[in-house]
Each structure stands twice: as C-alpha cells, then as structure tokens.
Design a protein around this motif. Structure first.
Motif, PDB file in Angstrom:
ATOM      1  N   VAL A   1      67.120 116.198 -29.604  1.00  0.00           N
ATOM      2  CA  VAL A   1      66.557 115.672 -28.356  1.00  0.00           C
ATOM      3  C   VAL A   1      65.101 116.062 -28.185  1.00  0.00           C
ATOM      4  O   VAL A   1      64.402 115.509 -27.316  1.00  0.00           O
ATOM      5  CB  VAL A   1      67.356 116.150 -27.124  1.00  0.00           C
ATOM      6  N   ALA A   2      64.598 117.033 -28.953  1.00  0.00           N
ATOM      7  CA  ALA A   2      63.261 117.587 -28.735  1.00  0.00           C
ATOM      8  C   ALA A   2      62.172 116.545 -28.967  1.00  0.00           C
ATOM      9  O   ALA A   2      62.195 115.819 -29.961  1.00  0.00           O
ATOM     10  CB  ALA A   2      63.047 118.789 -29.648  1.00  0.00           C
ATOM     11  N   LYS A   3      61.212 116.512 -28.052  1.00  0.00           N
ATOM     12  CA  LYS A   3      60.122 115.531 -28.146  1.00  0.00           C
ATOM     13  C   LYS A   3      58.751 116.161 -27.958  1.00  0.00           C
ATOM     14  O   LYS A   3      57.841 115.892 -28.725  1.00  0.00           O
ATOM     15  CB  LYS A   3      60.346 114.421 -27.123  1.00  0.00           C
ATOM     16  N   THR A   4      58.583 116.973 -26.943  1.00  0.00           N
ATOM     17  CA  THR A   4      57.275 117.539 -26.649  1.00  0.00           C
ATOM     18  C   THR A   4      56.940 118.663 -27.619  1.00  0.00           C
ATOM     19  O   THR A   4      57.840 119.228 -28.266  1.00  0.00           O
ATOM     20  CB  THR A   4      57.233 118.087 -25.212  1.00  0.00           C
ATOM     21  N   PRO A   5      55.657 119.039 -27.741  1.00  0.00           N
ATOM     22  CA  PRO A   5      55.303 120.173 -28.606  1.00  0.00           C
ATOM     23  C   PRO A   5      56.042 121.453 -28.236  1.00  0.00           C
ATOM     24  O   PRO A   5      56.470 122.201 -29.131  1.00  0.00           O
ATOM     25  CB  PRO A   5      53.797 120.307 -28.389  1.00  0.00           C
TER      26      PRO A   5
ATOM     27  N   GLU B   1      59.017 121.715 -26.775  1.00  0.00           N
ATOM     28  CA  GLU B   1      60.397 121.557 -27.193  1.00  0.00           C
ATOM     29  C   GLU B   1      60.543 121.667 -28.706  1.00  0.00           C
ATOM     30  O   GLU B   1      61.486 122.271 -29.208  1.00  0.00           O
ATOM     31  CB  GLU B   1      60.945 120.216 -26.698  1.00  0.00           C
ATOM     32  N   MET B   2      59.587 121.105 -29.430  1.00  0.00           N
ATOM     33  CA  MET B   2      59.650 121.169 -30.890  1.00  0.00           C
ATOM     34  C   MET B   2      59.463 122.595 -31.398  1.00  0.00           C
ATOM     35  O   MET B   2      60.074 122.986 -32.402  1.00  0.00           O
ATOM     36  CB  MET B   2      58.611 120.244 -31.501  1.00  0.00           C
ATOM     37  N   GLU B   3      58.641 123.375 -30.737  1.00  0.00           N
ATOM     38  CA  GLU B   3      58.467 124.772 -31.137  1.00  0.00           C
ATOM     39  C   GLU B   3      59.786 125.523 -31.006  1.00  0.00           C
ATOM     40  O   GLU B   3      60.176 126.295 -31.895  1.00  0.00           O
ATOM     41  CB  GLU B   3      57.395 125.438 -30.278  1.00  0.00           C
ATOM     42  N   LEU B   4      60.478 125.294 -29.899  1.00  0.00           N
ATOM     43  CA  LEU B   4      61.783 125.920 -29.686  1.00  0.00           C
ATOM     44  C   LEU B   4      62.806 125.383 -30.681  1.00  0.00           C
ATOM     45  O   LEU B   4      63.578 126.144 -31.287  1.00  0.00           O
ATOM     46  CB  LEU B   4      62.234 125.653 -28.242  1.00  0.00           C
ATOM     47  N   ALA B   5      62.826 124.078 -30.860  1.00  0.00           N
ATOM     48  CA  ALA B   5      63.790 123.448 -31.761  1.00  0.00           C
ATOM     49  C   ALA B   5      63.610 123.933 -33.191  1.00  0.00           C
ATOM     50  O   ALA B   5      64.592 124.143 -33.919  1.00  0.00           O
ATOM     51  CB  ALA B   5      63.643 121.933 -31.691  1.00  0.00           C
ATOM     52  N   THR B   6      62.370 124.104 -33.614  1.00  0.00           N
ATOM     53  CA  THR B   6      62.096 124.510 -34.988  1.00  0.00           C
ATOM     54  C   THR B   6      62.741 125.845 -35.320  1.00  0.00           C
ATOM     55  O   THR B   6      63.270 126.042 -36.422  1.00  0.00           O
ATOM     56  CB  THR B   6      60.577 124.573 -35.228  1.00  0.00           C
ATOM     57  N   LYS B   7      62.741 126.774 -34.365  1.00  0.00           N
ATOM     58  CA  LYS B   7      63.374 128.072 -34.597  1.00  0.00           C
ATOM     59  C   LYS B   7      64.861 127.908 -34.885  1.00  0.00           C
ATOM     60  O   LYS B   7      65.399 128.508 -35.818  1.00  0.00           O
ATOM     61  CB  LYS B   7      63.168 128.980 -33.390  1.00  0.00           C
ATOM     62  N   TRP B   8      65.520 127.074 -34.090  1.00  0.00           N
ATOM     63  CA  TRP B   8      66.961 126.897 -34.264  1.00  0.00           C
ATOM     64  C   TRP B   8      67.284 126.142 -35.550  1.00  0.00           C
ATOM     65  O   TRP B   8      68.264 126.459 -36.240  1.00  0.00           O
ATOM     66  CB  TRP B   8      67.564 126.195 -33.055  1.00  0.00           C
ATOM     67  N   ILE B   9      66.467 125.173 -35.892  1.00  0.00           N
ATOM     68  CA  ILE B   9      66.720 124.420 -37.120  1.00  0.00           C
ATOM     69  C   ILE B   9      66.525 125.321 -38.336  1.00  0.00           C
ATOM     70  O   ILE B   9      67.305 125.267 -39.299  1.00  0.00           O
ATOM     71  CB  ILE B   9      65.800 123.188 -37.189  1.00  0.00           C
ATOM     72  N   LYS B  10      65.529 126.185 -38.294  1.00  0.00           N
ATOM     73  CA  LYS B  10      65.318 127.118 -39.406  1.00  0.00           C
ATOM     74  C   LYS B  10      66.454 128.128 -39.489  1.00  0.00           C
ATOM     75  O   LYS B  10      66.894 128.484 -40.598  1.00  0.00           O
ATOM     76  CB  LYS B  10      63.971 127.813 -39.253  1.00  0.00           C
ATOM     77  N   TRP B  11      66.925 128.609 -38.331  1.00  0.00           N
ATOM     78  CA  TRP B  11      68.072 129.524 -38.348  1.00  0.00           C
ATOM     79  C   TRP B  11      69.281 128.842 -38.986  1.00  0.00           C
ATOM     80  O   TRP B  11      69.978 129.432 -39.807  1.00  0.00           O
ATOM     81  CB  TRP B  11      68.412 129.990 -36.941  1.00  0.00           C
ATOM     82  N   PHE B  12      69.514 127.593 -38.584  1.00  0.00           N
ATOM     83  CA  PHE B  12      70.618 126.834 -39.180  1.00  0.00           C
ATOM     84  C   PHE B  12      70.416 126.686 -40.684  1.00  0.00           C
ATOM     85  O   PHE B  12      71.331 126.938 -41.482  1.00  0.00           O
ATOM     86  CB  PHE B  12      70.715 125.452 -38.521  1.00  0.00           C
ATOM     87  N   TRP B  13      69.235 126.295 -41.102  1.00  0.00           N
ATOM     88  CA  TRP B  13      68.944 126.043 -42.508  1.00  0.00           C
ATOM     89  C   TRP B  13      69.181 127.290 -43.357  1.00  0.00           C
ATOM     90  O   TRP B  13      69.593 127.197 -44.511  1.00  0.00           O
ATOM     91  CB  TRP B  13      67.508 125.566 -42.655  1.00  0.00           C
ATOM     92  N   ASN B  14      68.939 128.442 -42.781  1.00  0.00           N
ATOM     93  CA  ASN B  14      69.061 129.697 -43.521  1.00  0.00           C
ATOM     94  C   ASN B  14      70.465 130.299 -43.481  1.00  0.00           C
ATOM     95  O   ASN B  14      70.704 131.350 -44.088  1.00  0.00           O
ATOM     96  CB  ASN B  14      68.049 130.717 -42.998  1.00  0.00           C
ATOM     97  N   GLN B  15      71.399 129.623 -42.804  1.00  0.00           N
ATOM     98  CA  GLN B  15      72.772 130.113 -42.747  1.00  0.00           C
ATOM     99  C   GLN B  15      73.573 129.587 -43.931  1.00  0.00           C
ATOM    100  O   GLN B  15      73.545 128.380 -44.214  1.00  0.00           O
ATOM    101  CB  GLN B  15      73.467 129.672 -41.451  1.00  0.00           C
ATOM    102  N   PRO B  16      74.326 130.423 -44.621  1.00  0.00           N
ATOM    103  CA  PRO B  16      75.241 129.910 -45.641  1.00  0.00           C
ATOM    104  C   PRO B  16      76.480 129.312 -44.988  1.00  0.00           C
ATOM    105  O   PRO B  16      76.802 129.629 -43.835  1.00  0.00           O
ATOM    106  CB  PRO B  16      75.611 131.167 -46.433  1.00  0.00           C
ATOM    107  N   MET B  17      77.159 128.442 -45.687  1.00  0.00           N
ATOM    108  CA  MET B  17      78.440 127.953 -45.196  1.00  0.00           C
ATOM    109  C   MET B  17      79.405 129.136 -45.096  1.00  0.00           C
ATOM    110  O   MET B  17      79.317 130.103 -45.858  1.00  0.00           O
ATOM    111  CB  MET B  17      79.001 126.872 -46.122  1.00  0.00           C
ATOM    112  N   ARG B  18      80.314 129.040 -44.143  1.00  0.00           N
ATOM    113  CA  ARG B  18      81.226 130.152 -43.910  1.00  0.00           C
ATOM    114  C   ARG B  18      82.296 130.214 -45.006  1.00  0.00           C
ATOM    115  O   ARG B  18      82.765 129.176 -45.482  1.00  0.00           O
ATOM    116  CB  ARG B  18      81.892 130.016 -42.540  1.00  0.00           C
ATOM    117  N   LYS B  19      82.671 131.411 -45.367  1.00  0.00           N
ATOM    118  CA  LYS B  19      83.757 131.637 -46.301  1.00  0.00           C
ATOM    119  C   LYS B  19      84.921 132.292 -45.572  1.00  0.00           C
ATOM    120  O   LYS B  19      84.770 132.804 -44.475  1.00  0.00           O
ATOM    121  CB  LYS B  19      83.288 132.513 -47.465  1.00  0.00           C
ATOM    122  N   GLY B  20      86.088 132.270 -46.207  1.00  0.00           N
ATOM    123  CA  GLY B  20      87.222 132.988 -45.647  1.00  0.00           C
ATOM    124  C   GLY B  20      88.122 132.133 -44.784  1.00  0.00           C
ATOM    125  O   GLY B  20      87.998 130.905 -44.705  1.00  0.00           O
ATOM    126  N   VAL B  21      89.032 132.800 -44.104  1.00  0.00           N
ATOM    127  CA  VAL B  21      90.120 132.132 -43.396  1.00  0.00           C
ATOM    128  C   VAL B  21      89.624 131.206 -42.297  1.00  0.00           C
ATOM    129  O   VAL B  21      90.180 130.119 -42.087  1.00  0.00           O
ATOM    130  CB  VAL B  21      91.093 133.187 -42.822  1.00  0.00           C
TER     131      VAL B  21
END
Length: 380
Positions: free
Chosen positions: A331-335, A337-357
């Motif tokens: 949903v991010a559009k403004t600069p 919002e994009m600054e905030l969004a970028t942090k979350w997208i990078k956090w997501f990108w750096n997460q491995p897929m979950r293992k285990g049960v």
C-alpha cells in the motif's frame, strides 16, 4: 488505477534495490523447499494423480492449505500439482450430501478420512478464485477439471444454501454481504474478507450471483476500515459485524485479539491495493501496523489486543507475521511510507523459511508474500 486495468503488478522487491535475478532465484528456491524438499516440503503426492498439503503442526490436510496450494500453483504455472491437489480435495474433502452438501470438510487426515463435517469459508473462496484463474490460464477440461463450472458451483452454494428448500446455511450473511467465520454463525473473521476476489467473482460467477459479490466487495472494504484499529491498524481474529473484536469466549477459546488468523488481514489489504485501486480507507491500516511494531523485530513476540496492549501469550507464527506485514507494504506510496515499508520488506527478505513442526502456516504466508512483493501474484 489497479493492475486489473493497467496490468502493472508492483515489484516492491525490485523497487528497494534487489536484483531481479536474485528475486527469481529466491522464488525458485522457495518453491523447491515448499513442494519438493524431502525434509521441509508441505506438499505430498499420493497415488497416480493426487496430492495434499499437510498442516505440519496438526498432521492433517485443511481446506485452508489445500486452496492456498492451488493458488500458488496457478500463479507459478504448476498445472500438474494444481490438478493433483484439486482431485484430492474433491475426492476426500467435498461433501455431496447433508447440511453441508456443496462445501468441503475443513480438516481431513492425510489418508483422506474426514476429521470434521463442517467447512471453513476461507477455503471455499480460495478454491473458487484459484479455479477461475486455472480456467483462464490453462483452459477448462472435463469433469472436475472443468474449472470455471466448479468455481461457479462453489460460489452458488456459498450464497444460496438455505434458499428455496435447500438445506444448510450460506457462507455469507445475505443482509450485510459479509463473509461468516462458519456458516450459520453471527460473526466474521476479518482475515477472510477478500474484496479483490469478490470483484472478480462479480465478473465470473453465475450471472444471478454477480451483483451480490459486487456488493460484498464494497462491504468488505468498508468493514476492514472499522475492523482495523484506528491507531495500531491491528484487527482481531474473530470480530462482530460492526468491526469490534469478538467479545465473548467460545467453546474453543477466545479469539478477540490480534493473533495468527489476523495476520493475514494486512496481506489481503496489500494485495487488494495492487489489483484494484478502490480505497475506502482500509489501505492505511498496514501503514499504521508497521508504525505500531516499530523499527525492529522485538515487537514480533506475542499476542496483542487490537489497541496494542501485549498479552503473555507468545507468538506462534513469527515468520507469518513478518511476511504479512511486509505484504501489507504494497500500500505504500509516499516517500515516508516507502521508507517504513523498505525496512519491513528487507526484514522479510532476510528471513529464512521456517523449519520444523510449525512450518506449515508460516511458510504458506511467506510464499504468498514472496509472490506478491515480486509482482507475481496476479489476476488471470
């Protein structure tokens, strides 16, 4: 103007500087892990022509995961796997008699034995949408593989059961056009509200059902405005028709807080913002949520009341939460919002897929976020 009209599917991963070749490699790796890795896969083939997705935390197959798997497959052009999952669903989960005739049993053992004879509406709406996309991408086949007919029949049952002597209950409240948590009950689940699907159902469902789904799309966007807290953006797992959190404890527990089901709400709003540009005010909720959780991942640790008050119940699906917040960043559009969004997208990108049960739910939400953030969760 949304992608339905302009065919422009936003690639936020590329927007924040991740090279396209790395994005495609990540998608390929995730698909391999999710569908084929002997130790970590969710998808399992059985017999000559069927397959199921296993909820690894409960060792069962659920309409949630089965329909999710079909949506992933049609997005990824994996027709064989799509058809296997669909045939397993129709063979073991579909109910052709009784009060819930026309619906799918929400949980089955992995050998196909039904654990329950009730449906969960999020499964039906994902089944129908995936089937329409399959029809448009691959063409209709015969029998249960006449995808468009199957989708129309599911949706017809969802809104017409209980009419004209037909037994059972609909999955939508026919007065307020809101999807129900389960048929015959008087509350909803905010994460079940998928206005981006309903817009398409309004074009492709049986002609007599199209007006209903057009109204449902508008009703769901209005509903999400009230269901997402005005300050935190959080929604409850279950909520009343006016958007207030479920205020009573049910036989199976209390679900009026922001917990596992509710994570999907932000992701759904993000996808709707890409597919359609109809903002009733709901598109600001993921931004409020990102601001609430702050500038590090420490807050992704527990259940919350929707006003942001933490509880002592620990988070069960941390990767799922990060993934859905990141998808909400669409949903991010403004600069700002994009600054905030970028942090979350990078956090997501750096997460491995979950293992285990407990990997099933987290990795389903991860896969959808990866597709959506790379511009590969599309209308067909």
């Amino acid at each position: 103007m949304g992608a339905f009209e302009n065919k422009n599917y936003r690639n936020l991963l590329k927007e924040i500087g991740i090279p396209e070749e790395e994005i495609q490699a990540r998608i390929k790796e995730a698909v391999q892990t999710f569908f084929y890795d002997e130790n970590e896969r969710i998808y399992h083939e059985t017999g000559a022509d069927m397959g199921y997705l296993c909820d690894t935390g409960n060792n069962d197959a659920r309409t949630e995961g089965m329909s999710y798997g079909m949506m992933m497959c049609v997005q990824l052009d994996m027709k064989e796997e799509f058809d296997r999952i669909w045939k397993w669903s129709k063979t073991y989960m579909f109910m052709d008699e009784g009060e819930n005739e026309g619906y799918f049993a929400w949980s089955c053992q992995t050998n196909g034995t039904k654990n329950a004879y009730g449906p969960a509406p999020d499964g039906e709406e994902f089944y129908a949408m995936a089937l329409f996309f399959a029809s448009h991408r691959w063409g209709d086949g015969e029998g249960i593989f006449e995808y468009s007919r199957e989708a129309k029949e599911i949706l017809s049952a969802c809104i017409h059961k209980g009419e004209n002597g037909r037994v059972g209950y609909p999955m939508w409240n026919r007065d307020n056009h809101q999807i129900l948590f389960v048929p015959g009950i008087d509350f909803t689940d905010p994460s079940y509200h998928l206005p981006q699907f309903y817009e398409l159902f309004a074009l492709w469902a049986n002609e007599e059902d199209r007006d209903f789904f057009k109204k449902a799309a508008a009703a769901s966007r209005d509903y999400l405005v009230t269901a997402c807290h005005k300050e935190t953006g959080l929604s409850a797992e279950y909520a009343n028709f006016d958007g207030t959190p479920m205020d009573k404890e049910l036989a199976w527990g209390y679900y009026g807080n922001f917990y596992s089901d509710a994570y999907r709400t932000a992701a759904n709003i993000g996808l709707d913002s890409v597919w359609f540009s109809d903002d009733h005010g709901q598109q600001s909720a993921p931004i409020r949520m990102m601001k609430f959780f702050g500038t590090d991942l420490e807050a992704v640790r527990c259940e919350y009341k929707i006003d942001g008050t933490p509880t002592d119940r620990p988070v069960l699906h941390p990767l799922g939460l990060v993934s859905t917040i990141a998808q909400g960043a669409l949903v991010a559009k403004t600069p700002e919002e994009m600054e905030l969004a970028t942090k979350w997208i990078k956090w997501f990108w750096n997460q491995p897929m979950r293992k285990g049960v407990r990997r099933y739910y987290d990795n389903c939400l991860y896969m959808f976020a990866l597709l959506a953030l790379s511009g590969n969760y599309r209308i067909y």
